[in-house]
Motif scaffolding. Structure first.
Motif, PDB file in Angstrom:
ATOM      1  N   LEU A 156     105.164  87.415  86.599  1.00  0.00           N
ATOM      2  CA  LEU A 156     105.848  86.827  87.570  1.00  0.00           C
ATOM      3  C   LEU A 156     105.906  87.535  88.979  1.00  0.00           C
ATOM      4  N   ARG A 157     106.133  88.732  89.044  1.00  0.00           N
ATOM      5  CA  ARG A 157     106.065  89.416  90.133  1.00  0.00           C
ATOM      6  C   ARG A 157     104.339  89.653  90.979  1.00  0.00           C
ATOM      7  N   ALA A 158     103.796  89.576  90.063  1.00  0.00           N
ATOM      8  CA  ALA A 158     102.279  89.468  90.543  1.00  0.00           C
ATOM      9  C   ALA A 158     101.756  88.330  91.000  1.00  0.00           C
ATOM     10  N   LEU A 159     102.628  87.050  90.582  1.00  0.00           N
ATOM     11  CA  LEU A 159     102.100  85.719  91.117  1.00  0.00           C
ATOM     12  C   LEU A 159     102.880  85.623  92.500  1.00  0.00           C
ATOM     13  N   GLY A 160     103.885  86.539  92.746  1.00  0.00           N
ATOM     14  CA  GLY A 160     104.599  86.442  93.836  1.00  0.00           C
ATOM     15  C   GLY A 160     106.095  86.188  93.993  1.00  0.00           C
ATOM     16  N   ALA A 161     106.804  86.298  92.860  1.00  0.00           N
ATOM     17  CA  ALA A 161     108.225  86.188  92.757  1.00  0.00           C
ATOM     18  C   ALA A 161     109.087  87.505  93.388  1.00  0.00           C
ATOM     19  N   SER A 162     109.695  87.312  94.248  1.00  0.00           N
ATOM     20  CA  SER A 162     110.468  88.492  94.981  1.00  0.00           C
ATOM     21  C   SER A 162     111.841  88.975  93.995  1.00  0.00           C
ATOM     22  N   GLU A 163     112.452  87.757  93.312  1.00  0.00           N
ATOM     23  CA  GLU A 163     113.395  88.052  92.348  1.00  0.00           C
ATOM     24  C   GLU A 163     113.250  87.285  90.834  1.00  0.00           C
ATOM     25  N   ILE A 164     113.652  88.033  89.931  1.00  0.00           N
ATOM     26  CA  ILE A 164     113.672  87.192  88.565  1.00  0.00           C
ATOM     27  C   ILE A 164     114.990  87.105  87.972  1.00  0.00           C
ATOM     28  N   LEU A 165     115.283  86.160  87.555  1.00  0.00           N
ATOM     29  CA  LEU A 165     116.553  85.882  86.935  1.00  0.00           C
ATOM     30  C   LEU A 165     116.412  85.220  85.607  1.00  0.00           C
ATOM     31  N   PRO A 166     117.505  85.813  84.614  1.00  0.00           N
ATOM     32  CA  PRO A 166     117.351  85.377  83.274  1.00  0.00           C
ATOM     33  C   PRO A 166     117.791  83.905  83.045  1.00  0.00           C
ATOM     34  N   ARG A 167     117.193  83.407  82.158  1.00  0.00           N
ATOM     35  CA  ARG A 167     117.653  81.865  81.837  1.00  0.00           C
ATOM     36  C   ARG A 167     118.917  81.594  81.463  1.00  0.00           C
ATOM     37  N   SER A 168     119.542  82.709  80.897  1.00  0.00           N
ATOM     38  CA  SER A 168     121.091  82.631  80.406  1.00  0.00           C
ATOM     39  C   SER A 168     121.879  82.518  81.521  1.00  0.00           C
ATOM     40  N   ALA A 169     121.425  82.931  82.672  1.00  0.00           N
ATOM     41  CA  ALA A 169     122.513  82.818  83.846  1.00  0.00           C
ATOM     42  C   ALA A 169     122.623  81.095  84.317  1.00  0.00           C
ATOM     43  N   PHE A 170     121.638  80.201  83.854  1.00  0.00           N
ATOM     44  CA  PHE A 170     121.577  79.090  84.095  1.00  0.00           C
ATOM     45  C   PHE A 170     121.944  78.043  82.971  1.00  0.00           C
ATOM     46  N   SER A 171     122.218  78.463  81.848  1.00  0.00           N
ATOM     47  CA  SER A 171     122.416  77.754  80.636  1.00  0.00           C
ATOM     48  C   SER A 171     123.696  77.350  80.244  1.00  0.00           C
ATOM     49  N   ALA A 172     124.746  77.889  80.825  1.00  0.00           N
ATOM     50  CA  ALA A 172     126.084  77.392  80.473  1.00  0.00           C
ATOM     51  C   ALA A 172     126.782  76.430  81.091  1.00  0.00           C
ATOM     52  N   ASP A 173     127.756  75.624  80.818  1.00  0.00           N
ATOM     53  CA  ASP A 173     128.131  74.662  81.393  1.00  0.00           C
ATOM     54  C   ASP A 173     128.476  75.143  82.947  1.00  0.00           C
ATOM     55  N   ALA A 174     127.944  74.259  83.843  1.00  0.00           N
ATOM     56  CA  ALA A 174     128.183  74.691  85.442  1.00  0.00           C
ATOM     57  C   ALA A 174     129.396  73.782  85.925  1.00  0.00           C
ATOM     58  N   ARG A 175     129.963  74.500  86.958  1.00  0.00           N
ATOM     59  CA  ARG A 175     130.846  73.679  87.585  1.00  0.00           C
ATOM     60  C   ARG A 175     130.364  72.809  88.420  1.00  0.00           C
ATOM     61  N   PRO A 176     130.862  71.777  88.940  1.00  0.00           N
ATOM     62  CA  PRO A 176     130.234  70.682  89.815  1.00  0.00           C
ATOM     63  C   PRO A 176     129.587  71.367  91.084  1.00  0.00           C
ATOM     64  N   LEU A 177     130.371  72.435  91.637  1.00  0.00           N
ATOM     65  CA  LEU A 177     129.717  73.078  92.786  1.00  0.00           C
ATOM     66  C   LEU A 177     129.863  74.642  92.545  1.00  0.00           C
ATOM     67  N   GLU A 178     128.844  75.465  92.678  1.00  0.00           N
ATOM     68  CA  GLU A 178     129.004  76.936  92.694  1.00  0.00           C
ATOM     69  C   GLU A 178     128.687  77.533  94.010  1.00  0.00           C
ATOM     70  N   LYS A 179     128.390  78.644  94.279  1.00  0.00           N
ATOM     71  CA  LYS A 179     128.113  79.112  95.491  1.00  0.00           C
ATOM     72  C   LYS A 179     126.828  79.031  96.126  1.00  0.00           C
ATOM     73  N   GLN A 180     126.634  78.659  97.101  1.00  0.00           N
ATOM     74  CA  GLN A 180     125.207  78.062  97.701  1.00  0.00           C
ATOM     75  C   GLN A 180     124.310  79.445  97.672  1.00  0.00           C
ATOM     76  N   ARG A 181     122.952  79.097  97.015  1.00  0.00           N
ATOM     77  CA  ARG A 181     122.064  80.030  96.991  1.00  0.00           C
ATOM     78  C   ARG A 181     120.664  79.798  97.468  1.00  0.00           C
ATOM     79  N   TRP A 182     120.199  78.521  97.072  1.00  0.00           N
ATOM     80  CA  TRP A 182     118.823  77.952  97.094  1.00  0.00           C
ATOM     81  C   TRP A 182     118.583  76.931  98.052  1.00  0.00           C
ATOM     82  N   ALA A 183     117.627  76.985  99.259  1.00  0.00           N
ATOM     83  CA  ALA A 183     117.389  76.191  99.853  1.00  0.00           C
ATOM     84  C   ALA A 183     116.498  74.933  99.240  1.00  0.00           C
TER      85      ALA A 183
END
Length: 325
Positions: free
Chosen positions: A187-214
């Motif tokens: 993924l870094r070779a393809l151009g990703a500057s940051e890699i995050l684990p899927r587990s960070a997005f797999s739990a139940d989310a609150r309606p609003l979290e900290k703003q991160r992505w455009a």
């Protein structure tokens, strides 16, 4: 001609490569000699019988292919012309690309873009076309490289890996979500500057979290998409094109009405030909030459069935190319 034939027996799907007569092909104005096809997530579901993709048997799977015109009754195409096809229900309810020939409607074909050949076209394939349509959706929503970081979920798959490469080539800062640490260098070779684990997005989310992505391109759905929506910047755009993680969306209206977030669905199956041509021309111009080496593995037609199971078990990275002719 050889073809991968799917049949059903006692509720089970059987997949075998067999010799069939060309006159067994379904009706259509254009007959194609297929050079390359691909193994997509939808193909894997069809071949293994784990998804209700096929409703009429026998069926030849393969939702995309590229090759040359063998015979045409459509004046827009002539014998020897290079063409490609993705979508339109081919490989689902009309015999598809995992065979030496296909017969299809002329309306479903795209002339091969200048600078592309059949092999490169299928390295891109349905996955790449979908990725480009997602990028175009972000752009049409006003997301530019200056807007901020763009997230790609399922980044090691065919759509995700192409999206990472496209976004990087267009000047975006890209964060990639992957469930496998073994894919990080890729993924870094393809151009990703940051890699995050899927587990960070797999739990139940609150309606609003900290703003991160455009912006975000989501290939997973379900809790992952809900988590992404909760983290979008004000005015952010999410292009959703996949459901590998499930069909549900456990979210609320809060990201949409409090942060002005747009959720744009992206379909590549029935995309009008005019938009397909624009997307294919942009893919040809934008993808770096290195992409074609980094994101590809080749198999034969006889290896398609066993690789379908590997694909569903998340044991394949990038795009799987099937050599036909």
């Amino acid at each position: 001609m050889q073809a991968l034939i799917l049949e059903q027996s006692e509720g089970k799907t059987l997949a075998n490569v067999r010799q069939i007569q060309a006159d067994a092909l379904p009706q259509g104005e254009v007959t194609i000699d297929i050079a390359w096809s691909g193994l997509n997530y939808k193909d894997a579901l069809a071949i293994t019988g784990k998804g209700k993709i096929i409703r009429q048997f026998p069926m030849v799977p393969g939702i995309d292919f590229a090759g040359t015109v063998h015979h045409s009754e459509d004046p827009r195409f002539h014998a020897g012309q290079s063409v490609l096809l993705t979508g339109w229900g081919v490989g689902e309810n009309h015999w598809g690309g995992l065979a030496e020939q296909a017969r299809v409607k002329g309306d479903w074909l795209v002339p091969m873009p200048q600078g592309l050949d059949a092999r490169k076209a299928m390295i891109i394939g349905t996955a790449g076309l979908t990725a480009m349509l997602c990028v175009m959706a972000l752009e049409e929503g006003g997301i530019t490289p200056e807007s901020g970081e763009v997230l790609v979920t399922g980044a090691s798959g065919g759509v995700g890996s192409t999206a990472v490469s496209l976004l990087n080539a267009l000047g975006y800062k890209v964060a990639a979500v992957s469930g496998r640490e073994s894919t990080h260098d890729y993924l870094r070779a393809l151009g990703a500057s940051e890699i995050l684990p899927r587990s960070a997005f797999s739990a139940d989310a609150r309606p609003l979290e900290k703003q991160r992505w455009a912006g975000a391109i989501d290939t997973v759905g379900d809790k992952v998409l809900a988590s992404v929506l909760a983290q979008m910047n004000y005015g952010g755009v999410v292009a959703a094109c996949g459901l590998a993680g499930g069909v549900n969306l456990p979210t609320s209206v809060m990201p949409f009405i409090l942060r002005n977030v747009r959720l744009q669905g992206v379909d590549s199956v029935n995309t009008p030909v005019e938009r397909r041509i624009i997307a294919w021309e942009r893919l040809t111009r934008t993808l770096p030459e290195s992409f074609y080496q980094q994101a590809t593995r080749e198999i034969s037609l006889t290896e398609a069935a066993e690789n379908a199971a590997k694909l569903l078990n998340n044991a394949i990275t990038g795009r799987t190319l099937v050599k036909i002719g």
